[in-house]
Motif scaffolding. Structure first.
Motif, PDB file in Angstrom:
ATOM      1  N   ARG A  34      41.225  11.159  52.718  1.00 19.14           N
ATOM      2  CA  ARG A  34      39.494  12.251  52.936  1.00 19.14           C
ATOM      3  C   ARG A  34      39.492  11.373  54.282  1.00 19.14           C
ATOM      4  O   ARG A  34      38.917  11.057  55.374  1.00 19.14           O
ATOM      5  N   SER A  35      40.626   9.366  53.901  1.00 21.60           N
ATOM      6  CA  SER A  35      39.441   8.054  54.635  1.00 21.60           C
ATOM      7  C   SER A  35      41.016   8.552  55.662  1.00 21.60           C
ATOM      8  O   SER A  35      39.827   8.206  57.088  1.00 21.60           O
ATOM      9  N   ASN A  36      40.985   8.539  56.196  1.00 20.34           N
ATOM     10  CA  ASN A  36      42.129   8.990  57.178  1.00 20.34           C
ATOM     11  C   ASN A  36      41.945  10.013  58.105  1.00 20.34           C
ATOM     12  O   ASN A  36      41.348  10.101  59.041  1.00 20.34           O
ATOM     13  N   ARG A  37      41.034  11.569  57.278  1.00 18.78           N
ATOM     14  CA  ARG A  37      40.592  12.216  57.904  1.00 18.78           C
ATOM     15  C   ARG A  37      39.894  11.881  58.529  1.00 18.78           C
ATOM     16  O   ARG A  37      38.778  12.247  59.690  1.00 18.78           O
ATOM     17  N   ALA A  38      38.759  10.846  57.554  1.00 20.99           N
ATOM     18  CA  ALA A  38      36.993  10.735  58.098  1.00 20.99           C
ATOM     19  C   ALA A  38      37.712   9.752  59.736  1.00 20.99           C
ATOM     20  O   ALA A  38      37.233   9.412  61.117  1.00 20.99           O
ATOM     21  N   ALA A  39      38.666   8.518  59.560  1.00 16.69           N
ATOM     22  CA  ALA A  39      39.598   7.739  60.344  1.00 16.69           C
ATOM     23  C   ALA A  39      39.701   8.317  62.029  1.00 16.69           C
ATOM     24  O   ALA A  39      39.603   8.490  62.839  1.00 16.69           O
ATOM     25  N   TRP A  40      40.142   9.267  61.283  1.00 18.34           N
ATOM     26  CA  TRP A  40      40.883  10.110  62.627  1.00 18.34           C
ATOM     27  C   TRP A  40      39.708  11.085  63.322  1.00 18.34           C
ATOM     28  O   TRP A  40      39.368  10.796  64.933  1.00 18.34           O
ATOM     29  N   ALA A  41      38.839  11.012  63.021  1.00 17.50           N
ATOM     30  CA  ALA A  41      37.740  12.030  63.282  1.00 17.50           C
ATOM     31  C   ALA A  41      37.015  11.807  64.166  1.00 17.50           C
ATOM     32  O   ALA A  41      35.794  11.724  65.615  1.00 17.50           O
ATOM     33  N   LEU A  42      36.511   9.800  63.467  1.00 16.73           N
ATOM     34  CA  LEU A  42      36.119   8.536  63.889  1.00 16.73           C
ATOM     35  C   LEU A  42      35.882   8.770  65.399  1.00 16.73           C
ATOM     36  O   LEU A  42      35.419   7.853  66.214  1.00 16.73           O
ATOM     37  N   SER A  43      37.108   8.382  65.024  1.00 15.30           N
ATOM     38  CA  SER A  43      38.317   7.516  66.518  1.00 15.30           C
ATOM     39  C   SER A  43      38.496   8.563  67.407  1.00 15.30           C
ATOM     40  O   SER A  43      38.389   8.500  68.445  1.00 15.30           O
ATOM     41  N   ARG A  44      38.835  10.063  67.285  1.00 13.85           N
ATOM     42  CA  ARG A  44      39.171  10.882  68.231  1.00 13.85           C
ATOM     43  C   ARG A  44      38.207  11.316  68.777  1.00 13.85           C
ATOM     44  O   ARG A  44      38.039  11.846  69.555  1.00 13.85           O
ATOM     45  N   ARG A  45      36.893  12.095  67.686  1.00 16.26           N
ATOM     46  CA  ARG A  45      36.165  12.636  68.157  1.00 16.26           C
ATOM     47  C   ARG A  45      35.315  11.669  68.721  1.00 16.26           C
ATOM     48  O   ARG A  45      34.640  12.955  69.601  1.00 16.26           O
ATOM     49  N   LEU A  46      34.311  10.937  68.174  1.00 17.97           N
ATOM     50  CA  LEU A  46      33.537  10.694  68.361  1.00 17.97           C
ATOM     51  C   LEU A  46      33.721   8.912  69.739  1.00 17.97           C
ATOM     52  O   LEU A  46      32.843   8.695  69.667  1.00 17.97           O
ATOM     53  N   GLU A  47      35.232   8.771  69.667  1.00 16.06           N
ATOM     54  CA  GLU A  47      35.640   7.644  70.576  1.00 16.06           C
ATOM     55  C   GLU A  47      35.128   6.283  69.821  1.00 16.06           C
ATOM     56  O   GLU A  47      34.866   5.377  70.581  1.00 16.06           O
ATOM     57  N   LEU A  48      35.295   6.649  69.038  1.00 10.80           N
ATOM     58  CA  LEU A  48      34.763   4.859  68.042  1.00 10.80           C
ATOM     59  C   LEU A  48      35.812   4.237  68.034  1.00 10.80           C
ATOM     60  O   LEU A  48      36.683   4.238  67.157  1.00 10.80           O
ATOM     61  N   GLN A  49      35.154   2.895  68.787  1.00 16.12           N
ATOM     62  CA  GLN A  49      36.170   2.152  69.102  1.00 16.12           C
ATOM     63  C   GLN A  49      36.703   0.618  68.049  1.00 16.12           C
ATOM     64  O   GLN A  49      35.190  -0.096  67.412  1.00 16.12           O
TER      65      GLN A  49
END
Length: 122
Positions: free
Chosen positions: A43-58
């Motif tokens: 779940r944390s991997n999915r959240a990290a993916w969404a935050l970095s890819r969809r929201l472009e969080l760096q």
């Protein structure tokens, strides 16, 4: 001793070590649900993916987290740690001027909140 090592061993390091060694061991019980290390890691991997890819969080960007005490809080924290983003923990019971002050002090790039945490800051 672990903190004196270079680089220091973090809570994320310890979590990932447990997730590799005992993926099916329970980590968290919340109401009638049991979450294993593997569940939280996934779940944390999915959240990290969404935050970095969809929201472009760096990496290095501060994220304010305005979530109640529930499992999503834990996998959100893990996701942010995996991305290298500091987390500003906001008390979800705070409203008004105190909330506005906390948000300003956090200087966050992003605020994550559950749908039930809507409210005014004024």
């Amino acid at each position: 001793r672990r903190l004196s090592r270079r680089p220091a061993v973090t809570l994320l390091d310890v979590f990932q070590q447990h997730a590799r060694r005992r993926p099916h061991q329970p980590l968290l019980r919340f109401q009638d649900e049991i979450y294993t290390y593997e569940d939280m890691d996934r779940r944390s991997n999915r959240a990290a993916w969404a935050l970095s890819r969809r929201l472009e969080l760096q990496s290095g960007r501060t994220v304010a987290v305005f979530l109640p005490n529930e499992p999503a809080y834990l996998w959100t924290w893990l996701a942010l740690a995996k991305l290298g983003c500091p987390m500003a923990c906001l008390n979800c019971n705070v409203r008004g001027r105190a909330l506005r002050h906390a948000l300003e002090a956090a200087q966050a790039t992003l605020v994550l909140a559950s749908p039930g945490e809507r409210g005014t800051t004024g």
